[in-house]
Design a protein around this motif. Structure first.
Motif, mmCIF file in Angstrom:
data_model
loop_
_atom_site.group_PDB
_atom_site.id
_atom_site.type_symbol
_atom_site.label_atom_id
_atom_site.label_comp_id
_atom_site.label_asym_id
_atom_site.label_seq_id
_atom_site.Cartn_x
_atom_site.Cartn_y
_atom_site.Cartn_z
ATOM 1 N N SER A 18 0.824 -1.211 0.000
ATOM 2 C CA SER A 18 0.000 0.000 0.000
ATOM 3 C C SER A 18 0.859 1.262 0.000
ATOM 4 C CB SER A 18 -0.964 0.003 1.187
ATOM 5 O OG SER A 18 -0.295 0.210 2.396
ATOM 6 N N ARG A 19 2.058 1.164 0.525
ATOM 7 C CA ARG A 19 2.969 2.316 0.523
ATOM 8 C C ARG A 19 3.816 2.389 -0.735
ATOM 9 N NH1 ARG A 19 6.819 1.716 3.783
ATOM 10 N NH2 ARG A 19 6.336 -0.300 4.652
ATOM 11 N N LYS A 20 4.240 1.239 -1.255
ATOM 12 C CA LYS A 20 5.234 1.236 -2.333
ATOM 13 C C LYS A 20 4.736 0.710 -3.663
ATOM 14 C CE LYS A 20 9.263 1.149 0.525
ATOM 15 N NZ LYS A 20 10.645 0.706 0.571
ATOM 16 N N PHE A 101 -5.108 -1.092 -4.067
ATOM 17 C CA PHE A 101 -5.882 -1.202 -5.300
ATOM 18 C C PHE A 101 -5.595 -0.025 -6.231
ATOM 19 C CE2 PHE A 101 -9.725 -0.768 -7.901
ATOM 20 C CZ PHE A 101 -9.786 -2.039 -8.437
ATOM 21 N N ALA A 102 -5.525 1.189 -5.673
ATOM 22 C CA ALA A 102 -5.226 2.368 -6.491
ATOM 23 C C ALA A 102 -3.858 2.231 -7.164
ATOM 24 C CB ALA A 102 -5.276 3.636 -5.638
ATOM 25 N N ASN A 103 -2.864 1.747 -6.423
ATOM 26 C CA ASN A 103 -1.542 1.525 -7.013
ATOM 27 C C ASN A 103 -1.614 0.518 -8.160
ATOM 28 O OD1 ASN A 103 0.294 3.220 -5.643
ATOM 29 N ND2 ASN A 103 0.258 1.883 -3.857
ATOM 30 N N GLU A 104 -2.386 -0.529 -7.975
ATOM 31 C CA GLU A 104 -2.541 -1.534 -9.038
ATOM 32 C C GLU A 104 -3.145 -0.908 -10.294
ATOM 33 O OE1 GLU A 104 -3.040 -5.335 -11.061
ATOM 34 O OE2 GLU A 104 -1.621 -4.546 -9.593
ATOM 35 N N ILE A 105 -4.160 -0.093 -10.122
ATOM 36 C CA ILE A 105 -4.810 0.549 -11.260
ATOM 37 C C ILE A 105 -3.855 1.530 -11.934
ATOM 38 C CG2 ILE A 105 -6.729 2.050 -11.963
ATOM 39 C CD1 ILE A 105 -7.478 -0.899 -11.189
ATOM 40 N N LEU A 106 -3.108 2.295 -11.148
ATOM 41 C CA LEU A 106 -2.155 3.246 -11.722
ATOM 42 C C LEU A 106 -1.064 2.561 -12.538
ATOM 43 C CD1 LEU A 106 -1.774 5.750 -8.743
ATOM 44 C CD2 LEU A 106 -2.839 6.204 -10.971
ATOM 45 N N GLN A 107 -0.782 1.304 -12.217
ATOM 46 C CA GLN A 107 0.225 0.541 -12.961
ATOM 47 C C GLN A 107 -0.378 -0.154 -14.191
ATOM 48 O OE1 GLN A 107 3.495 0.709 -12.267
ATOM 49 N NE2 GLN A 107 2.890 2.142 -10.674
ATOM 50 N N GLY A 108 -1.657 0.093 -14.466
ATOM 51 C CA GLY A 108 -2.296 -0.513 -15.629
ATOM 52 C C GLY A 108 -3.036 -1.803 -15.314
ATOM 53 N N ILE A 150 -19.322 5.231 -10.743
ATOM 54 C CA ILE A 150 -17.929 5.699 -10.787
ATOM 55 C C ILE A 150 -17.756 6.932 -9.896
ATOM 56 C CG2 ILE A 150 -16.182 6.766 -12.289
ATOM 57 C CD1 ILE A 150 -17.247 4.800 -14.507
ATOM 58 N N SER A 151 -18.737 7.823 -9.892
ATOM 59 C CA SER A 151 -18.676 9.011 -9.027
ATOM 60 C C SER A 151 -18.659 8.614 -7.558
ATOM 61 C CB SER A 151 -19.875 9.932 -9.287
ATOM 62 O OG SER A 151 -19.820 10.454 -10.588
ATOM 63 N N ILE A 152 -19.439 7.624 -7.207
ATOM 64 C CA ILE A 152 -19.447 7.148 -5.821
ATOM 65 C C ILE A 152 -18.069 6.613 -5.453
ATOM 66 C CG2 ILE A 152 -20.394 5.393 -4.250
ATOM 67 C CD1 ILE A 152 -23.094 5.791 -5.829
ATOM 68 N N TRP A 153 -17.478 5.830 -6.343
ATOM 69 C CA TRP A 153 -16.123 5.323 -6.075
ATOM 70 C C TRP A 153 -15.152 6.481 -5.862
ATOM 71 C CZ3 TRP A 153 -15.721 1.578 -10.834
ATOM 72 C CH2 TRP A 153 -16.568 0.478 -10.644
ATOM 73 N N ALA A 154 -15.188 7.446 -6.791
ATOM 74 C CA ALA A 154 -14.234 8.557 -6.739
ATOM 75 C C ALA A 154 -14.395 9.379 -5.463
ATOM 76 C CB ALA A 154 -14.411 9.453 -7.969
ATOM 77 N N LEU A 155 -15.628 9.658 -5.106
ATOM 78 C CA LEU A 155 -15.871 10.542 -3.960
ATOM 79 C C LEU A 155 -15.671 9.853 -2.620
ATOM 80 C CD1 LEU A 155 -18.933 12.514 -5.331
ATOM 81 C CD2 LEU A 155 -16.639 13.409 -4.887
ATOM 82 N N THR A 156 -15.752 8.547 -2.579
ATOM 83 C CA THR A 156 -15.556 7.854 -1.303
ATOM 84 C C THR A 156 -14.116 7.361 -1.140
ATOM 85 O OG1 THR A 156 -16.386 5.771 -2.265
ATOM 86 C CG2 THR A 156 -17.977 7.167 -1.088
ATOM 87 N N GLN A 157 -13.551 6.781 -2.166
ATOM 88 C CA GLN A 157 -12.208 6.223 -2.056
ATOM 89 C C GLN A 157 -11.133 7.297 -1.967
ATOM 90 O OE1 GLN A 157 -13.610 2.582 -4.751
ATOM 91 N NE2 GLN A 157 -11.417 2.862 -4.792
ATOM 92 N N HIS A 158 -11.441 8.489 -2.411
ATOM 93 C CA HIS A 158 -10.471 9.582 -2.338
ATOM 94 C C HIS A 158 -10.018 9.818 -0.891
ATOM 95 C CE1 HIS A 158 -8.564 13.220 -3.999
ATOM 96 N NE2 HIS A 158 -8.814 13.740 -2.810
ATOM 97 N N TYR A 159 -10.914 9.634 0.056
ATOM 98 C CA TYR A 159 -10.565 9.864 1.460
ATOM 99 C C TYR A 159 -9.501 8.887 1.956
ATOM 100 C CZ TYR A 159 -14.308 13.237 1.714
ATOM 101 O OH TYR A 159 -15.081 14.346 1.513
ATOM 102 N N ALA A 160 -9.490 7.683 1.417
ATOM 103 C CA ALA A 160 -8.464 6.709 1.795
ATOM 104 C C ALA A 160 -7.207 6.887 0.952
ATOM 105 C CB ALA A 160 -8.998 5.286 1.629
ATOM 106 N N ASP A 161 -7.393 7.014 -0.363
ATOM 107 C CA ASP A 161 -6.246 7.061 -1.264
ATOM 108 C C ASP A 161 -5.392 8.312 -1.072
ATOM 109 O OD1 ASP A 161 -7.295 4.712 -2.243
ATOM 110 O OD2 ASP A 161 -8.138 5.611 -4.050
ATOM 111 N N PHE A 162 -6.016 9.394 -0.671
ATOM 112 C CA PHE A 162 -5.319 10.659 -0.483
ATOM 113 C C PHE A 162 -5.479 11.147 0.961
ATOM 114 C CE2 PHE A 162 -6.113 10.213 -4.957
ATOM 115 C CZ PHE A 162 -4.901 10.585 -5.521
ATOM 116 N N GLU A 163 -5.329 10.228 1.883
ATOM 117 C CA GLU A 163 -5.515 10.503 3.306
ATOM 118 C C GLU A 163 -4.631 11.649 3.803
ATOM 119 O OE1 GLU A 163 -5.983 7.692 7.179
ATOM 120 O OE2 GLU A 163 -4.321 7.239 5.838
ATOM 121 N N VAL A 164 -3.397 11.685 3.366
ATOM 122 C CA VAL A 164 -2.475 12.746 3.800
ATOM 123 C C VAL A 164 -2.990 14.105 3.337
ATOM 124 C CG1 VAL A 164 -0.138 13.666 3.518
ATOM 125 C CG2 VAL A 164 -0.477 11.220 3.874
#
Length: 194
Positions: A18-20, A101-108, A150-164
């Protein structure tokens, strides 16, 4: 003992991945985080990819369950708001899983692409059709079901994926109560129509 070691490895791997991300993580780091030797780790999982895939499979199952639960026979507004609440609760409860999961998607999506184009696509198509039917029946405003999900995913998962970022911008350690109230209001207005 075997089950406990597997769980220890998976917990350590979740933290490292999740970090790397997959590419940045090493078996040595995972073994160290698990308090095991690399050969011992490889006794339980044959490769870094096997650990990663196991984690992703578990995440996808957990994340798809609330979407499966959207009931075509239920009250449309409550079904969708329940899904929003559920997804936000999952972001709160499983932030590392969300980032993995976000890292996996960003890697294609090299490890989950078949699941995305298979099970996930079928499920989203099915639920988008339900949303379309609710609109056609006049039970909801006419909405694009795919983009609503997709909007629900974006608006909810953003809080975890961009926690900092959320903590820095909001100045709060726990943004979830306010986020839930805001998202409930936002989607309630959308689902009520003009």
């Amino acid at each position: 003992m075997r089950r406990r070691n597997r769980e220890t490895i998976l917990e350590a791997a979740l933290d490292v991945f999740s970090r790397k991300g997959f590419r940045g993580a090493t078996l040595d780091e995972i073994a160290t985080a698990a308090g095991l030797s690399k050969p011992n780790l490889l006794y339980y999982f044959r490769s870094k990819e096997a650990i990663h895939t196991h984690l992703l499979d578990g995440i996808l199952k957990t994340w798809l369950d609330p979407l499966y639960a959207v009931d075509p026979g239920g009250d449309p507004r409550e079904e969708i708001l329940g899904y929003v609440r559920g997804k936000l609760a999952m972001s709160r409860q499983y932030p590392r899983e969300s980032r993995l999961f976000a890292n996996e998607i960003l890697q294609g999506a090299p490890h989950v692409a078949p699941r995305l184009t298979g099970e996930l696509k079928r499920l989203v198509d099915e639920k988008a059709a339900v949303i379309r039917a609710w609109g056609a029946e006049g039970r909801l405003p006419v909405l694009d079901g795919h983009h609503l999900i997709i909007s629900i995913w974006a608006l909810t998962q953003h809080y975890a994926d961009f926690e900092v970022q959320m903590s820095a911008v909001l100045g709060e350690k726990d943004p979830y109560p306010r986020a839930e109230a805001y998202l409930e209001e936002l989607f309630s207005r959308m689902l009520t129509g003009p």
